[in-house]
Design a protein around this motif. Structure first.
Motif, mmCIF file in Angstrom:
data_model
loop_
_atom_site.group_PDB
_atom_site.id
_atom_site.type_symbol
_atom_site.label_atom_id
_atom_site.label_comp_id
_atom_site.label_asym_id
_atom_site.label_seq_id
_atom_site.Cartn_x
_atom_site.Cartn_y
_atom_site.Cartn_z
ATOM 1 N N ALA A 1 22.199 7.060 -20.107
ATOM 2 C CA ALA A 1 22.789 8.250 -20.733
ATOM 3 C C ALA A 1 22.435 9.270 -19.604
ATOM 4 C CB ALA A 1 21.990 8.201 -22.617
ATOM 5 N N LYS A 2 23.103 10.362 -19.835
ATOM 6 C CA LYS A 2 22.524 11.231 -18.748
ATOM 7 C C LYS A 2 22.051 11.802 -20.004
ATOM 8 C CE LYS A 2 26.106 10.575 -15.206
ATOM 9 N NZ LYS A 2 25.618 9.910 -13.656
ATOM 10 N N ARG A 3 20.774 12.049 -18.684
ATOM 11 C CA ARG A 3 20.139 13.460 -19.564
ATOM 12 C C ARG A 3 20.207 14.894 -19.167
ATOM 13 N NH1 ARG A 3 14.322 9.278 -18.770
ATOM 14 N NH2 ARG A 3 15.939 7.134 -18.183
ATOM 15 N N GLY A 4 20.283 15.012 -17.978
ATOM 16 C CA GLY A 4 20.732 16.737 -17.811
ATOM 17 C C GLY A 4 19.068 17.311 -17.809
ATOM 18 N N GLY A 5 19.062 18.614 -17.139
ATOM 19 C CA GLY A 5 18.747 19.467 -17.070
ATOM 20 C C GLY A 5 17.891 19.201 -15.556
ATOM 21 N N GLY A 6 18.334 17.956 -14.947
ATOM 22 C CA GLY A 6 17.584 18.158 -13.729
ATOM 23 C C GLY A 6 16.457 16.590 -14.136
ATOM 24 N N ARG A 7 17.030 16.130 -15.286
ATOM 25 C CA ARG A 7 16.523 14.886 -15.566
ATOM 26 C C ARG A 7 17.061 13.599 -14.903
ATOM 27 N NH1 ARG A 7 15.787 13.718 -20.541
ATOM 28 N NH2 ARG A 7 16.961 15.348 -21.451
ATOM 29 N N ASP A 8 18.215 13.409 -14.505
ATOM 30 C CA ASP A 8 18.741 12.322 -13.534
ATOM 31 C C ASP A 8 18.009 11.982 -12.413
ATOM 32 O OD1 ASP A 8 20.275 10.889 -15.355
ATOM 33 O OD2 ASP A 8 21.474 12.745 -15.723
ATOM 34 N N VAL A 9 16.900 11.686 -12.521
ATOM 35 C CA VAL A 9 16.432 11.283 -11.008
ATOM 36 C C VAL A 9 16.334 9.437 -11.230
ATOM 37 C CG1 VAL A 9 13.683 11.435 -9.760
ATOM 38 C CG2 VAL A 9 14.976 13.227 -11.268
ATOM 39 N N GLU A 10 16.079 8.997 -9.460
ATOM 40 C CA GLU A 10 15.766 8.109 -9.203
ATOM 41 C C GLU A 10 14.580 7.840 -8.622
ATOM 42 O OE1 GLU A 10 19.403 5.193 -7.989
ATOM 43 O OE2 GLU A 10 20.744 5.794 -9.961
ATOM 44 N N ILE A 11 13.836 6.787 -8.360
ATOM 45 C CA ILE A 11 12.892 6.528 -7.624
ATOM 46 C C ILE A 11 13.659 5.610 -5.768
ATOM 47 C CG2 ILE A 11 10.864 4.887 -7.154
ATOM 48 C CD1 ILE A 11 10.198 5.514 -9.814
ATOM 49 N N THR A 12 13.056 6.010 -5.276
ATOM 50 C CA THR A 12 13.681 5.731 -3.844
ATOM 51 C C THR A 12 12.512 4.959 -3.144
ATOM 52 O OG1 THR A 12 12.951 7.674 -3.420
ATOM 53 C CG2 THR A 12 15.250 7.875 -3.812
ATOM 54 N N ASP A 13 11.035 5.242 -2.855
ATOM 55 C CA ASP A 13 10.677 3.917 -2.387
ATOM 56 C C ASP A 13 9.350 4.329 -3.163
ATOM 57 O OD1 ASP A 13 9.173 3.333 -0.451
ATOM 58 O OD2 ASP A 13 9.131 4.509 1.342
ATOM 59 N N VAL A 14 8.115 3.707 -2.860
ATOM 60 C CA VAL A 14 6.913 3.161 -3.139
ATOM 61 C C VAL A 14 5.886 2.849 -1.970
ATOM 62 C CG1 VAL A 14 5.516 2.704 -4.833
ATOM 63 C CG2 VAL A 14 7.268 2.484 -5.285
ATOM 64 N N GLN A 15 4.840 4.193 -1.210
ATOM 65 C CA GLN A 15 3.729 3.850 -0.303
ATOM 66 C C GLN A 15 2.143 3.642 -0.916
ATOM 67 O OE1 GLN A 15 5.410 6.508 3.119
ATOM 68 N NE2 GLN A 15 7.696 5.800 2.965
ATOM 69 N N THR A 16 1.810 3.597 -0.091
ATOM 70 C CA THR A 16 -0.028 3.306 -0.114
ATOM 71 C C THR A 16 -0.661 4.105 1.034
ATOM 72 O OG1 THR A 16 -0.189 0.943 0.257
ATOM 73 C CG2 THR A 16 0.225 1.196 -2.364
ATOM 74 N N THR A 17 -1.333 4.142 1.404
ATOM 75 C CA THR A 17 -2.391 4.834 1.852
ATOM 76 C C THR A 17 -3.663 4.430 1.905
ATOM 77 O OG1 THR A 17 -0.998 6.479 3.513
ATOM 78 C CG2 THR A 17 -3.422 6.157 4.063
ATOM 79 N N MET A 18 -5.070 4.192 2.446
ATOM 80 C CA MET A 18 -6.173 3.873 2.048
ATOM 81 C C MET A 18 -7.328 4.441 2.464
ATOM 82 S SD MET A 18 -7.992 0.229 2.299
ATOM 83 C CE MET A 18 -6.780 -0.348 0.789
ATOM 84 N N VAL A 19 -7.823 5.793 2.164
ATOM 85 C CA VAL A 19 -9.040 6.408 2.611
ATOM 86 C C VAL A 19 -10.812 5.408 2.883
ATOM 87 C CG1 VAL A 19 -9.500 8.883 2.278
ATOM 88 C CG2 VAL A 19 -7.419 8.024 1.914
ATOM 89 N N ASP A 20 -10.871 5.550 3.315
ATOM 90 C CA ASP A 20 -12.395 4.840 3.496
ATOM 91 C C ASP A 20 -13.264 5.763 3.254
ATOM 92 O OD1 ASP A 20 -14.395 3.581 4.595
ATOM 93 O OD2 ASP A 20 -14.356 4.065 6.478
ATOM 94 N N GLY A 21 -13.109 6.219 1.876
ATOM 95 C CA GLY A 21 -14.517 6.872 0.992
ATOM 96 C C GLY A 21 -15.640 6.093 0.818
ATOM 97 N N ASN A 22 -16.421 6.762 -0.019
ATOM 98 C CA ASN A 22 -17.777 5.586 -0.133
ATOM 99 C C ASN A 22 -17.001 4.697 -1.134
ATOM 100 O OD1 ASN A 22 -16.567 7.471 -2.434
ATOM 101 N ND2 ASN A 22 -18.961 7.746 -3.309
#
Length: 412
Positions: free
Chosen positions: A29-50
């Motif tokens: 179903a169409k959602r309207g109000g700018g809510r028809d959005v699709e995921i295009t990518d997923v990425q990660t970055t690992m940070v060297d904290g404690n």
């Protein structure tokens, strides 16, 4: 050339009858109000904290991205890459369905508990940040609204002389007076010099006296200026835990955390019921099903889920709801970067039974450099009113502190 984890074959994921993708479920179903959005990518970055923090970013065709964090650990970025094909093309606003979709798709790879749940949690936190940005709402509003404007923070304290009761008391006083915290935690699984065998989990009488002296000196030094908890890191036998809890009953202990290993629920229940010292447990349990058993059995006085480990923001909310039915408060374990720390604060403000969120990085002077603006002030986190998590990564700081060999994810 490295392994392409996105294309690894998993027959369970391919043939599951409970495929919850939008296509299979007929969500069109169409959602309207700018809510028809699709995921295009997923990425990660690992940070060297404690700890080696795994930051997660979910991108969309609307040019909006959400940032999350998974609990640290080897293999988490690979698992998140493995899940990317199950997310691309999906609407990021369907957080609950996507969470269940990933749990089902990854069931053959251990999504009942453990590091796979951790990986899903990192994506789930990013989805809350993303959904809030799309809907122009703070993340806590997606969880039901607000009980409080700010979340209390308890500081996990350390000293070079961690086994010296007076040194611990000195550090407690410093953290209260100079850093402004009114809630602290110290380790009790520290060497006393009286150990005979570190494998058998048994505490000798002298070891009990040593740990009791730490509790006595720290609590009496700060008195009513701060609440103080003590962590055992799942170290002791049932009998030793009972004896230790009994020995410290006379002191003002906020809670005694993880005195026995997590696997045997019956022993945990016995220890908790044996003492008036409050017992906190939850860091090494996964999802609401495991923590529900703790609460319903009366095996815990304070439940302590770790949000990016236990399953994410909604899963932590579900745990809090179960705990609230049994009048059990929630103190969120947390060893994360500012990203998951602020996510925990959003959950904390949305539940009635929140006690505090842990801060484990007070000795890391660049911790809050990872985001723009301060996170913790005067021992509290003011829950952001900006959309999503309400924080912005400082990409220069992230790049400066990445794990060796890591690559920076794309800007939002």
């Amino acid at each position: 050339m490295g392994i392409d984890y996105e294309s690894l074959r998993d027959p369970n994921a391919e043939y599951t009858m409970r495929d919850l993708s939008a296509e299979t479920m007929g969500v069109r179903a169409k959602r309207g109000g700018g809510r028809d959005v699709e995921i295009t990518d997923v990425q990660t970055t690992m940070v060297d904290g404690n700890f080696p923090w795994t930051l997660v970013r979910v991108y969309t065709d609307a040019g909006v991205a959400g940032t999350g964090e998974a609990y640290w650990g080897a293999g988490v970025p690979e698992l998140i890459a493995r899940m990317k094909p199950f997310l691309v093309g999906e609407n990021p606003l369907d957080i609950d369905r996507l969470y269940e979709h990933l749990i089902q798709k990854m069931s053959g790879e251990g999504s009942v508990e453990g590091v796979t749940v951790t990986a899903v949690a990192g994506i789930e936190v990013a989805l809350h940040d993303l959904a809030g940005k799309i809907l122009e709402l703070p993340a806590y509003q997606l969880l039901g609204g607000k009980y409080r404007d700010s979340m209390r923070v308890y500081c996990d304290c350390h000293t070079e002389e961690e086994a010296d009761p007076e040194a611990c008391a000195d550090e407690a006083e410093r953290v209260v007076e100079e850093l402004g915290y009114d809630a602290l935690k110290f380790d009790l699984d520290v060497p006393s010099g009286l150990e005979k065998d570190r494998a058998n989990r048994h505490l000798r009488p002298g070891e009990i006296r040593h740990k009791t002296e730490i509790v006595e000196q720290v609590t009496e030094r700060v008195l009513d200026r701060a609440d103080v908890a003590f962590d055992c890191h799942w170290t002791f036998s049932g009998n030793s835990a009972e004896r230790l809890a009994d020995a410290i009953e006379e002191f003002d202990v906020w809670w005694l955390e993880d005195p026995v290993p997590p696997e045997n629920l019956e022993v945990q229940e016995r220890v908790t019921r044996s003492t008036t010292t409050p017992i906190a447990v939850g860091e090494n349990r996964y999802r609401v099903t495991e923590l529900r058993r703790l609460v319903e059995r009366g095996a815990v006085d304070i439940v302590a889920p770790d949000l990016p480990k236990v399953g994410g923001m909604r899963e932590t909310r579900k745990i809090a709801d179960v705990a609230n039915q049994h009048y059990v408060p929630v103190a969120m374990h947390n060893v994360a970067s500012p990203v998951a720390t602020v996510a925990a604060a959003h959950v904390g403000t949305a539940i009635p039974n929140a006690l505090a969120v842990e801060f484990h990085s007070y000795e890391l002077d660049w911790w809050d450099d990872l985001v723009e603006g301060p996170v913790i002030e005067d021992g509290e986190i003011e829950v952001p009113e900006e959309p999503g998590l309400g924080i912005t990564l400082d990409m220069d700081a992230v790049a400066e502190h990445m794990v060796d060999g890591e690559e920076l994810f794309d800007p939002a």
